[in-house]
Design a protein around this motif. Structure first.
Motif, PDB file in Angstrom:
ATOM      1  N   LEU A  47      -2.880   5.053   0.243  1.00  0.00           N
ATOM      2  CA  LEU A  47      -4.102   5.540  -0.396  1.00  0.00           C
ATOM      3  C   LEU A  47      -4.136   5.250  -1.888  1.00  0.00           C
ATOM      4  CD1 LEU A  47      -4.554   8.961   1.440  1.00  0.00           C
ATOM      5  CD2 LEU A  47      -5.727   6.809   1.873  1.00  0.00           C
ATOM      6  N   LEU A  48      -2.993   4.880  -2.474  1.00  0.00           N
ATOM      7  CA  LEU A  48      -2.939   4.530  -3.893  1.00  0.00           C
ATOM      8  C   LEU A  48      -2.911   3.011  -4.031  1.00  0.00           C
ATOM      9  CD1 LEU A  48      -0.313   7.033  -5.367  1.00  0.00           C
ATOM     10  CD2 LEU A  48      -2.772   7.006  -5.760  1.00  0.00           C
ATOM     11  N   PRO A  49      -3.866   2.451  -4.723  1.00  0.00           N
ATOM     12  CA  PRO A  49      -3.875   0.995  -4.889  1.00  0.00           C
ATOM     13  C   PRO A  49      -2.895   0.550  -5.966  1.00  0.00           C
ATOM     14  CG  PRO A  49      -5.752   1.954  -6.001  1.00  0.00           C
ATOM     15  CD  PRO A  49      -5.030   3.088  -5.317  1.00  0.00           C
ATOM     16  N   THR A  50      -2.003  -0.348  -5.639  1.00  0.00           N
ATOM     17  CA  THR A  50      -0.980  -0.799  -6.580  1.00  0.00           C
ATOM     18  C   THR A  50      -1.558  -1.661  -7.695  1.00  0.00           C
ATOM     19  OG1 THR A  50       0.689  -0.732  -4.856  1.00  0.00           O
ATOM     20  CG2 THR A  50       1.179  -2.101  -6.756  1.00  0.00           C
ATOM     21  N   VAL A  51      -2.287  -2.699  -7.343  1.00  0.00           N
ATOM     22  CA  VAL A  51      -2.742  -3.681  -8.331  1.00  0.00           C
ATOM     23  C   VAL A  51      -3.633  -3.061  -9.410  1.00  0.00           C
ATOM     24  CG1 VAL A  51      -4.039  -5.819  -8.657  1.00  0.00           C
ATOM     25  CG2 VAL A  51      -2.394  -5.635  -6.779  1.00  0.00           C
ATOM     26  N   PRO A  52      -4.656  -2.267  -9.079  1.00  0.00           N
ATOM     27  CA  PRO A  52      -5.475  -1.697 -10.167  1.00  0.00           C
ATOM     28  C   PRO A  52      -4.667  -0.813 -11.120  1.00  0.00           C
ATOM     29  CG  PRO A  52      -6.620  -1.474  -8.082  1.00  0.00           C
ATOM     30  CD  PRO A  52      -5.233  -1.960  -7.769  1.00  0.00           C
ATOM     31  N   PHE A  53      -3.726  -0.040 -10.589  1.00  0.00           N
ATOM     32  CA  PHE A  53      -2.919   0.801 -11.476  1.00  0.00           C
ATOM     33  C   PHE A  53      -2.003  -0.053 -12.348  1.00  0.00           C
ATOM     34  CE2 PHE A  53      -3.830   4.426  -8.540  1.00  0.00           C
ATOM     35  CZ  PHE A  53      -4.421   5.239  -9.500  1.00  0.00           C
ATOM     36  N   TYR A  54      -1.466  -1.138 -11.804  1.00  0.00           N
ATOM     37  CA  TYR A  54      -0.634  -2.026 -12.619  1.00  0.00           C
ATOM     38  C   TYR A  54      -1.471  -2.728 -13.689  1.00  0.00           C
ATOM     39  CZ  TYR A  54       3.805  -1.640 -10.098  1.00  0.00           C
ATOM     40  OH  TYR A  54       4.985  -1.204  -9.581  1.00  0.00           O
ATOM     41  N   MET A  55      -2.694  -3.074 -13.359  1.00  0.00           N
ATOM     42  CA  MET A  55      -3.564  -3.702 -14.365  1.00  0.00           C
ATOM     43  C   MET A  55      -3.894  -2.704 -15.479  1.00  0.00           C
ATOM     44  SD  MET A  55      -3.587  -6.715 -13.318  1.00  0.00           S
ATOM     45  CE  MET A  55      -4.790  -7.570 -14.277  1.00  0.00           C
ATOM     46  N   GLY A  69       2.038   3.491  -5.179  1.00  0.00           N
ATOM     47  CA  GLY A  69       1.104   2.809  -4.290  1.00  0.00           C
ATOM     48  C   GLY A  69       1.743   1.742  -3.431  1.00  0.00           C
ATOM     49  N   ILE A  70       2.959   1.327  -3.786  1.00  0.00           N
ATOM     50  CA  ILE A  70       3.662   0.351  -2.950  1.00  0.00           C
ATOM     51  C   ILE A  70       3.950   0.945  -1.580  1.00  0.00           C
ATOM     52  CG2 ILE A  70       5.842  -0.925  -2.703  1.00  0.00           C
ATOM     53  CD1 ILE A  70       5.814  -1.255  -5.767  1.00  0.00           C
ATOM     54  N   VAL A  71       4.253   2.244  -1.535  1.00  0.00           N
ATOM     55  CA  VAL A  71       4.583   2.876  -0.257  1.00  0.00           C
ATOM     56  C   VAL A  71       3.506   3.844   0.246  1.00  0.00           C
ATOM     57  CG1 VAL A  71       7.068   2.638  -0.511  1.00  0.00           C
ATOM     58  CG2 VAL A  71       5.943   4.652  -1.432  1.00  0.00           C
ATOM     59  N   LEU A  72       2.574   4.216  -0.604  1.00  0.00           N
ATOM     60  CA  LEU A  72       1.497   5.122  -0.195  1.00  0.00           C
ATOM     61  C   LEU A  72       0.192   4.343  -0.102  1.00  0.00           C
ATOM     62  CD1 LEU A  72       2.357   8.128  -2.536  1.00  0.00           C
ATOM     63  CD2 LEU A  72       2.877   7.912  -0.106  1.00  0.00           C
ATOM     64  N   LYS A 132       6.296  -9.325  -8.365  1.00  0.00           N
ATOM     65  CA  LYS A 132       6.110  -9.349  -6.915  1.00  0.00           C
ATOM     66  C   LYS A 132       4.706  -8.960  -6.486  1.00  0.00           C
ATOM     67  CE  LYS A 132      10.888  -8.279  -5.783  1.00  0.00           C
ATOM     68  NZ  LYS A 132      11.797  -7.252  -5.257  1.00  0.00           N
ATOM     69  N   THR A 133       4.054  -8.079  -7.242  1.00  0.00           N
ATOM     70  CA  THR A 133       2.784  -7.545  -6.756  1.00  0.00           C
ATOM     71  C   THR A 133       1.551  -8.111  -7.432  1.00  0.00           C
ATOM     72  OG1 THR A 133       2.961  -5.693  -8.285  1.00  0.00           O
ATOM     73  CG2 THR A 133       3.802  -5.340  -6.058  1.00  0.00           C
ATOM     74  N   VAL A 134       1.645  -8.489  -8.682  1.00  0.00           N
ATOM     75  CA  VAL A 134       0.434  -8.868  -9.407  1.00  0.00           C
ATOM     76  C   VAL A 134       0.472 -10.299  -9.937  1.00  0.00           C
ATOM     77  CG1 VAL A 134      -1.062  -8.281 -11.360  1.00  0.00           C
ATOM     78  CG2 VAL A 134       0.061  -6.467 -10.094  1.00  0.00           C
ATOM     79  N   ALA A 135       1.613 -10.737 -10.449  1.00  0.00           N
ATOM     80  CA  ALA A 135       1.677 -12.014 -11.162  1.00  0.00           C
ATOM     81  C   ALA A 135       1.200 -13.194 -10.328  1.00  0.00           C
ATOM     82  CB  ALA A 135       3.089 -12.262 -11.668  1.00  0.00           C
ATOM     83  N   THR A 136       1.652 -13.285  -9.094  1.00  0.00           N
ATOM     84  CA  THR A 136       1.233 -14.402  -8.241  1.00  0.00           C
ATOM     85  C   THR A 136      -0.259 -14.366  -7.982  1.00  0.00           C
ATOM     86  OG1 THR A 136       3.384 -14.361  -7.168  1.00  0.00           O
ATOM     87  CG2 THR A 136       1.642 -15.550  -6.035  1.00  0.00           C
ATOM     88  N   TYR A 137      -0.765 -13.187  -7.675  1.00  0.00           N
ATOM     89  CA  TYR A 137      -2.204 -13.073  -7.433  1.00  0.00           C
ATOM     90  C   TYR A 137      -2.984 -13.376  -8.706  1.00  0.00           C
ATOM     91  CZ  TYR A 137      -6.805 -11.289  -6.417  1.00  0.00           C
ATOM     92  OH  TYR A 137      -8.151 -11.179  -6.264  1.00  0.00           O
TER      93      TYR A 137
END
Length: 131
Positions: free
Chosen positions: A35-43, A30-33, A68-73
């Motif tokens: 249509l795929l959400p990165t944060v929900p999949f990482y959660m 999802g980082i490069v696509l 880089k993608t979730v921790a700060t948020y």
């Protein structure tokens, strides 16, 4: 993040680890696509890895992709304006390339447009901006 107790049943733990690995893979894609959400999949990966293995859970929390993608948020419940603009620029670029190659597929164009508008709405009105 509060640590969770891993499941006692070995079969269930392997199921959790498998689902966690798949979620991690989809989140990374999802980082490069767009249509795929990165944060929900990482959660999801975090949830399932925590229940499958304390070691994998800890490794995931310490990974640079998660940081880089979730921790700060997750910590601030907000993104900087620069991060929001960076996300919007990359999503828009990838969507434009996809739209160019999908000119003869109106349904694909509609889906991409809806996803793009969803990104704009989320970044402008849902996700808070950190000063």
């Amino acid at each position: 993040m509060k640590t969770t107790e891993q499941h006692r049943n070995v079969v269930i733990r392997y199921v959790f680890l498998t689902i966690g690995a798949i979620s991690f893979g989809l989140g990374t894609a999802g980082i490069v696509l767009p249509l795929l959400p990165t944060v929900p999949f990482y959660m999801l990966a975090l949830f399932f890895l925590a229940r499958g293995s304390e070691r994998f859970h800890k490794m995931f929390l310490e990974s640079s992709l998660y940081q880089k993608t979730v921790a700060t948020y997750e910590r601030d419940k907000a993104l900087t304006l620069r991060t929001k603009l960076s996300i919007l620029a990359s999503v828009s670029t990838i969507m434009a390339v996809g739209a160019y190659f999908s000119q003869d597929m109106p349904i694909a164009l509609i889906v991409m447009a809806l996803v793009w508008v969803g990104h704009i709405i989320a970044l402008a009105f849902i996700v808070k901006t950190k000063k």
